[in-house]
Structure formats: structure tokens, C-alpha cells
Enzyme design. Structure first.
Site, PDB file in Angstrom:
ATOM      1  N   ASP A   1       0.837  -1.207   0.000  1.00  0.00           N
ATOM      2  CA  ASP A   1       0.000   0.000   0.000  1.00  0.00           C
ATOM      3  C   ASP A   1       0.870   1.255   0.000  1.00  0.00           C
ATOM      4  O   ASP A   1       0.349   2.375  -0.051  1.00  0.00           O
ATOM      5  CB  ASP A   1      -1.030  -0.015   1.145  1.00  0.00           C
ATOM      6  CG  ASP A   1      -0.403  -0.064   2.511  1.00  0.00           C
ATOM      7  OD1 ASP A   1       0.845  -0.158   2.608  1.00  0.00           O
ATOM      8  OD2 ASP A   1      -1.151  -0.013   3.507  1.00  0.00           O
ATOM      9  N   SER A   2       2.203   1.092  -0.020  1.00  0.00           N
ATOM     10  CA  SER A   2       3.109   2.218  -0.299  1.00  0.00           C
ATOM     11  C   SER A   2       2.770   2.803  -1.676  1.00  0.00           C
ATOM     12  O   SER A   2       3.148   3.933  -1.984  1.00  0.00           O
ATOM     13  CB  SER A   2       4.570   1.753  -0.257  1.00  0.00           C
ATOM     14  OG  SER A   2       4.742   0.583  -1.026  1.00  0.00           O
TER      15      SER A   2
ATOM     16  N   ASP B   1      -1.013  -6.031  -0.033  1.00  0.00           N
ATOM     17  CA  ASP B   1      -1.427  -5.453   1.250  1.00  0.00           C
ATOM     18  C   ASP B   1      -2.933  -5.307   1.351  1.00  0.00           C
ATOM     19  O   ASP B   1      -3.585  -4.811   0.414  1.00  0.00           O
ATOM     20  CB  ASP B   1      -0.813  -4.051   1.404  1.00  0.00           C
ATOM     21  CG  ASP B   1       0.523  -4.077   2.086  1.00  0.00           C
ATOM     22  OD1 ASP B   1       0.799  -5.030   2.847  1.00  0.00           O
ATOM     23  OD2 ASP B   1       1.317  -3.139   1.860  1.00  0.00           O
TER      24      ASP B   1
ATOM     25  N   LYS C   1      -0.956  -9.403   3.200  1.00  0.00           N
ATOM     26  CA  LYS C   1      -0.255  -8.859   4.367  1.00  0.00           C
ATOM     27  C   LYS C   1      -1.148  -7.810   5.005  1.00  0.00           C
ATOM     28  O   LYS C   1      -1.837  -7.058   4.306  1.00  0.00           O
ATOM     29  CB  LYS C   1       1.078  -8.244   3.923  1.00  0.00           C
ATOM     30  CG  LYS C   1       1.811  -7.469   5.004  1.00  0.00           C
ATOM     31  CD  LYS C   1       3.250  -7.186   4.629  1.00  0.00           C
ATOM     32  CE  LYS C   1       3.491  -5.919   3.843  1.00  0.00           C
ATOM     33  NZ  LYS C   1       2.984  -4.677   4.470  1.00  0.00           N
TER      34      LYS C   1
ATOM     35  N   GLU D   1      -1.159  -5.157   8.818  1.00  0.00           N
ATOM     36  CA  GLU D   1      -0.238  -4.602   9.811  1.00  0.00           C
ATOM     37  C   GLU D   1      -0.712  -4.906  11.224  1.00  0.00           C
ATOM     38  O   GLU D   1      -1.834  -4.533  11.602  1.00  0.00           O
ATOM     39  CB  GLU D   1      -0.123  -3.088   9.608  1.00  0.00           C
ATOM     40  CG  GLU D   1       0.481  -2.728   8.246  1.00  0.00           C
ATOM     41  CD  GLU D   1       0.641  -1.221   8.042  1.00  0.00           C
ATOM     42  OE1 GLU D   1       0.325  -0.447   8.969  1.00  0.00           O
ATOM     43  OE2 GLU D   1       1.081  -0.840   6.940  1.00  0.00           O
TER      44      GLU D   1
ATOM     45  N   GLU E   1       9.429  -3.628  10.109  1.00  0.00           N
ATOM     46  CA  GLU E   1       9.705  -2.285   9.581  1.00  0.00           C
ATOM     47  C   GLU E   1      10.159  -1.347  10.706  1.00  0.00           C
ATOM     48  O   GLU E   1       9.481  -1.217  11.743  1.00  0.00           O
ATOM     49  CB  GLU E   1       8.448  -1.722   8.904  1.00  0.00           C
ATOM     50  CG  GLU E   1       8.710  -0.330   8.316  1.00  0.00           C
ATOM     51  CD  GLU E   1       7.752   0.090   7.225  1.00  0.00           C
ATOM     52  OE1 GLU E   1       6.751  -0.613   6.981  1.00  0.00           O
ATOM     53  OE2 GLU E   1       8.021   1.145   6.606  1.00  0.00           O
TER      54      GLU E   1
HETATM   55  O1  KIV Z   1       3.533  -1.035   1.565  1.00  0.00           O
HETATM   56  C1  KIV Z   1       4.678  -1.464   1.465  1.00  0.00           C
HETATM   57  O2  KIV Z   1       5.376  -1.268   0.459  1.00  0.00           O
HETATM   58  C2  KIV Z   1       5.223  -2.238   2.569  1.00  0.00           C
HETATM   59  C3  KIV Z   1       6.697  -2.490   2.577  1.00  0.00           C
HETATM   60  C4  KIV Z   1       7.414  -1.225   2.801  1.00  0.00           C
HETATM   61  C5  KIV Z   1       7.076  -3.533   3.529  1.00  0.00           C
HETATM   62  O3  KIV Z   1       4.508  -2.625   3.436  1.00  0.00           O
END
Ligand code: KIV
Length: 256
Positions: free
Chosen positions: A50-51, A89, A117, A119, A186
Site C-alpha cells: 500500500d506504499s 497489502d 499482508k 499490519e 519495519e
Molecule cells: O507497503 C509497502 O510497500 C510495505 C513495505 C514497505 C514492507 O509494506
């Protein structure tokens, strides 16, 4: 004639089994060409993170990313049909209950993700267990949790206090016991990241958490310099692609 042997399709079980055997490198990919490029380079784990919200969509943080955004970009990356494992994510507010977590994890899988994934550790253990019970492979994420940046007010390094150290160890234990195949750490202090790595039976994949995790993950844009407006302290860009592209474009502009 001897044909080329294609690499095997990477599975969550393979990544889990690499703990102590080989380094686990992972990078983010939000689109078809990047997923194809990273896969051809041999990166075994790709994350539609989600970056995306910051380095592609121009939001100030990841809390703006929606399920629709994630599905759109997972579909694009999945069209590359990577041999790498493609994880995605669950975005902010998409896993507030076990039912919501499973429904949204299924949407990401329908878009082409092979693992999801989210958090957190013990705080979302019911959600993690429900996702795994639905047969969807799960990648954990502990330490600094970007989806909590608005409550916390900043991106703070975790593991500096004894309470944080113990909390991270308990969270990592919970994710491993639930059946996660690996855990992203992280911005965890390097000694605590090292301790978690030694403590859990599944791989840790660090980002800004020192060199002693089982592997490393980076946002690809940070590594190659395509988002020069902000570079996290833990990344040394290996390329300044933005400056190079800009030079080529300016040259074309003045010659066309
Ligand atoms: O959203 C993302 O890119 C991430 C990584 C930085 C681990 O969660």
C-alpha cells in the site's frame, strides 16, 4: 537442443523453508512492467504494497489507499504471471473484523494475489487466523505500522523500550503460531530485529531494521530513484532514474 530450465514457481512454503538457508529478498511492484522486470531479475517475493498510495498515487500516506486501488494494481502486477510469489497489502480499514478481513483478502486473491499482508500482531490475531483458515497465505508486518501514522503522528522506530521489545516478541510469536509464512519488520531497532529473527521459526524480512533479519524488502521506487521527493533514511538509491529520465526527456524536448 537443450532448452532453458525455467525457475520454479515460488510458494509461501518455499519462502518459509528458506529461514537459515538463504537470504530472502523482496521488492514492491505495483504494475505489469515492474512485476515483469523484478521477476526476470529473480526477485522471489513481490509485494503490491500500500506504499502505492505515496510513491504512485501521490497521497501523503498509505491511509488513503482503498481496496479498489489495491485490486486495480494487483491485477496489473498479476498480468506479469511472475514466478515470484505475489503478495498484496490489505489497506487501511479493510480488516476491522475477521469477516471483513477474509472478504477483502478474497478480493485481493481474486485480483491475482497469492498471499496477503496486514499490519499488526496480537491486535489483529483473530483476523490473521480467519484469513489463514480461509486458505489464504499470510505475511505478517510488525514494528512501525504506516497505516497508524495518523494516530501516532510520525513514523517512529520501534523496539526502543523494554515494553516495545516484549510486545514485538509476543506479536511475532503470535504470527508464527497462527501460521504466517514470514514477517516483515519495519523500522525495528537492529538488536530487537535480530532477537526476533533468532526467536521465531519463520523468516523475518527487514526494512530499516538492520542487516540481521533473514531477508530485506524495499520499496522499488526508493531503490532506483523514481520517487526522489522523499527517500527514507535506510535506503541508499542505487540509481537516480528520475534524473536520468528527466535528462532524456529534456534532450528530446529540445531536439524534436
Ligand atoms: O507497503 C509497502 O510497500 C510495505 C513495505 C514497505 C514492507 O509494506
Amino acid at each position: 537442443m537443450v532448452g532453458r530450465v525455467s525457475p520454479p514457481k515460488i510458494t509461501p512454503e518455499m519462502i518459509r523453508s528458506w529461514k537459515g538457508q538463504r537470504r530472502i529478498c523482496a521488492l514492491t511492484a505495483y504494475d505489469y512492467p515492474t512485476a515483469k522486470l523484478l521477476d526476470e531479475a529473480g526477485v522471489p517475493l513481490l509485494l503490491v504494497g500500500d506504499s502505492l498510495g505515496t510513491v504512485v498515487l501521490g497521497h501523503p500516506d498509505t491511509t488513503f489507499v482503498t481496496m479498489a486501488d489495491m485490486e486495480h494494481h494487483v491485477r496489473a502486477a498479476a498480468r506479469a504471471r511472475p514466478m515470484a510469489l505475489l503478495a498484496a497489502d490489505l489497506p487501511h480499514l479493510s480488516y476491522r473484523s475477521p469477516e471483513e478481513a477474509v472478504a477483502n483478502a478474497r478480493r485481493l486473491v481474486a485480483a491475482g494475489a497469492e498471499a496477503v499482508k496486514a499490519e499488526g500482531g496480537r491486535a489483529i490475531s483473530a483476523q490473521v487466523r480467519a484469513i489463514l483458515a480461509a486458505g489464504i497465505p499470510y505475511l505478517g508486518h510488525l514494528g512501525m505500522l504506516p497505516q497508524h501514522v495518523r494516530e501516532e503522528g510520525a513514523y517512529r522506530i520501534k523496539g526502543r523500550t523494554e515494553a516495545e521489545r516484549l510486545g514485538l516478541l509476543a506479536d511475532a510469536d503470535e504470527l508464527a503460531a497462527a501460521g504466517a509464512f514470514a514477517i516483515v519488520l519495519e523500522l525495528v531497532t537492529p538488536p530487537v530485529a535480530q532477537e526476533i529473527t533468532a526467536h521465531v521459526p519463520i523468516p523475518t524480512i527487514g526494512i530499516g531494521s538492520g542487516p540481521l533479519c533473514d531477508g530485506q524488502i524495499l520499496v522499488t521506487n526508493d531503490l532506483v530513484g523514481t520517487f526522489p521527493w522523499f527517500t527514507p533514511r535506510h535506503v541508499k538509491p542505487r540509481l537516480n532514474a528520475f534524473a536520468q529520465m528527466r535528462a532524456v526527456i529534456e534532450e528530446w524536448l529540445h531536439s524534436a
